[in-house]
Motif scaffolding. Sequence first.
Motif, short mmCIF file in Angstrom:
data_model
loop_
_atom_site.label_atom_id
_atom_site.label_comp_id
_atom_site.label_asym_id
_atom_site.label_seq_id
_atom_site.Cartn_x
_atom_site.Cartn_y
_atom_site.Cartn_z
N PHE A 23 -12.09 -3.34 -4.17
CA PHE A 23 -10.83 -3.71 -4.81
C PHE A 23 -9.98 -4.61 -3.94
O PHE A 23 -8.76 -4.55 -3.99
N ARG A 24 -10.58 -5.46 -3.14
CA ARG A 24 -9.84 -6.33 -2.23
C ARG A 24 -8.89 -7.21 -3.02
O ARG A 24 -9.31 -8.02 -3.84
N SER A 25 -7.60 -7.05 -2.80
CA SER A 25 -6.59 -7.85 -3.47
C SER A 25 -5.71 -8.53 -2.42
O SER A 25 -5.52 -8.00 -1.33
N ALA A 26 -5.18 -9.66 -2.78
CA ALA A 26 -4.29 -10.37 -1.86
C ALA A 26 -3.00 -9.58 -1.68
O ALA A 26 -2.41 -9.13 -2.65
N GLY A 27 -2.60 -9.40 -0.46
CA GLY A 27 -1.35 -8.70 -0.18
C GLY A 27 -1.49 -7.20 -0.01
O GLY A 27 -0.52 -6.54 0.34
N ASP A 28 -2.63 -6.64 -0.30
CA ASP A 28 -2.83 -5.21 -0.13
C ASP A 28 -3.20 -4.90 1.31
O ASP A 28 -3.97 -5.62 1.94
N ASP A 29 -2.67 -3.81 1.81
CA ASP A 29 -2.99 -3.37 3.16
C ASP A 29 -4.28 -2.55 3.10
O ASP A 29 -4.34 -1.54 2.38
N PRO A 30 -5.33 -2.92 3.83
CA PRO A 30 -6.59 -2.17 3.76
C PRO A 30 -6.47 -0.76 4.32
O PRO A 30 -7.23 0.12 3.93
N LYS A 31 -5.48 -0.52 5.19
CA LYS A 31 -5.30 0.84 5.72
C LYS A 31 -4.82 1.80 4.65
O LYS A 31 -5.04 3.00 4.74
N LEU A 32 -4.18 1.28 3.63
CA LEU A 32 -3.69 2.12 2.56
C LEU A 32 -4.84 2.75 1.79
O LEU A 32 -4.76 3.93 1.39
N GLY A 37 -7.87 7.48 0.43
CA GLY A 37 -9.19 8.12 0.40
C GLY A 37 -9.21 9.43 1.15
O GLY A 37 -9.77 10.42 0.67
N VAL A 38 -8.58 9.47 2.32
CA VAL A 38 -8.53 10.72 3.09
C VAL A 38 -7.71 11.77 2.34
O VAL A 38 -8.10 12.93 2.26
N ALA A 39 -6.57 11.36 1.79
CA ALA A 39 -5.73 12.31 1.04
C ALA A 39 -6.48 12.89 -0.17
O ALA A 39 -6.44 14.10 -0.41
N ILE A 72 -12.44 9.57 -4.78
CA ILE A 72 -12.68 8.54 -5.79
C ILE A 72 -11.65 8.64 -6.91
O ILE A 72 -11.12 7.62 -7.36
N ALA A 73 -11.34 9.85 -7.34
CA ALA A 73 -10.35 10.03 -8.41
C ALA A 73 -8.98 9.52 -7.98
O ALA A 73 -8.31 8.81 -8.75
N LEU A 74 -8.56 9.84 -6.77
CA LEU A 74 -7.25 9.39 -6.31
C LEU A 74 -7.23 7.87 -6.09
O LEU A 74 -6.24 7.21 -6.41
N LEU A 75 -8.31 7.31 -5.58
CA LEU A 75 -8.37 5.86 -5.38
C LEU A 75 -8.36 5.10 -6.70
O LEU A 75 -7.70 4.07 -6.83
N LEU A 76 -9.10 5.61 -7.69
CA LEU A 76 -9.08 4.95 -9.00
C LEU A 76 -7.70 5.03 -9.64
O LEU A 76 -7.23 4.07 -10.25
N TRP A 78 -4.84 5.30 -7.97
CA TRP A 78 -3.97 4.41 -7.19
C TRP A 78 -4.16 2.95 -7.58
O TRP A 78 -3.20 2.22 -7.82
N HIS A 79 -5.41 2.51 -7.66
CA HIS A 79 -5.66 1.10 -7.99
C HIS A 79 -5.33 0.80 -9.45
O HIS A 79 -4.90 -0.31 -9.76
N GLY A 80 -5.51 1.76 -10.32
CA GLY A 80 -5.09 1.56 -11.70
C GLY A 80 -3.59 1.42 -11.82
O GLY A 80 -3.08 0.55 -12.55
N PHE A 81 -2.86 2.25 -11.08
CA PHE A 81 -1.41 2.15 -11.07
C PHE A 81 -0.95 0.83 -10.48
O PHE A 81 -0.04 0.19 -11.00
N ARG A 82 -1.59 0.42 -9.38
CA ARG A 82 -1.21 -0.84 -8.73
C ARG A 82 -1.48 -2.04 -9.64
O ARG A 82 -0.67 -2.95 -9.70
N SER A 83 -2.60 -2.03 -10.34
CA SER A 83 -2.90 -3.19 -11.21
C SER A 83 -1.95 -3.20 -12.41
O SER A 83 -1.52 -4.25 -12.86
N PHE A 84 -1.58 -2.03 -12.93
CA PHE A 84 -0.64 -1.96 -14.04
C PHE A 84 0.74 -2.42 -13.59
O PHE A 84 1.41 -3.18 -14.30
N ALA A 85 1.17 -2.02 -12.41
CA ALA A 85 2.47 -2.41 -11.89
C ALA A 85 2.52 -3.90 -11.60
O ALA A 85 3.56 -4.55 -11.76
#
Length: 89
Positions: A23-32, A37-39, A72-76, A78-85
């Motif tokens: 899900f590499r996007s411009a402006g996203d911090d890869p550490k996030l 994922g850990v959470a 995987i559930a939390l990452l999906l 998160w990325h779904g929320f980010r793309s919608f926002a």
Amino acid sequence: MFVNLIGWSLLGLIIGEIAGRIFRSAGDDPKLDLLVGVAGAVVGGALAGLAGAHSMASFNPWSLAFAPAGAIALLLTWHGFRSFATRRR
């Protein structure tokens, strides 16, 4: 319990790194992605440990199996929320 947390965290880091590359996007911090994922892995592993017959204090292979699912559930989510926002701007 410490061994479970280490295992869940390692699985979350691996899943977060894979998701960060997918899900590499411009402006996203890869550490996030790593933190999310850990959470997710810790939450998924803890829920599986609490729901099962095994205690969280002992090594529980079932919780290690459910940790990636939580990540995987939390990452999906998160990325779904980010793309919608991002689309709403």
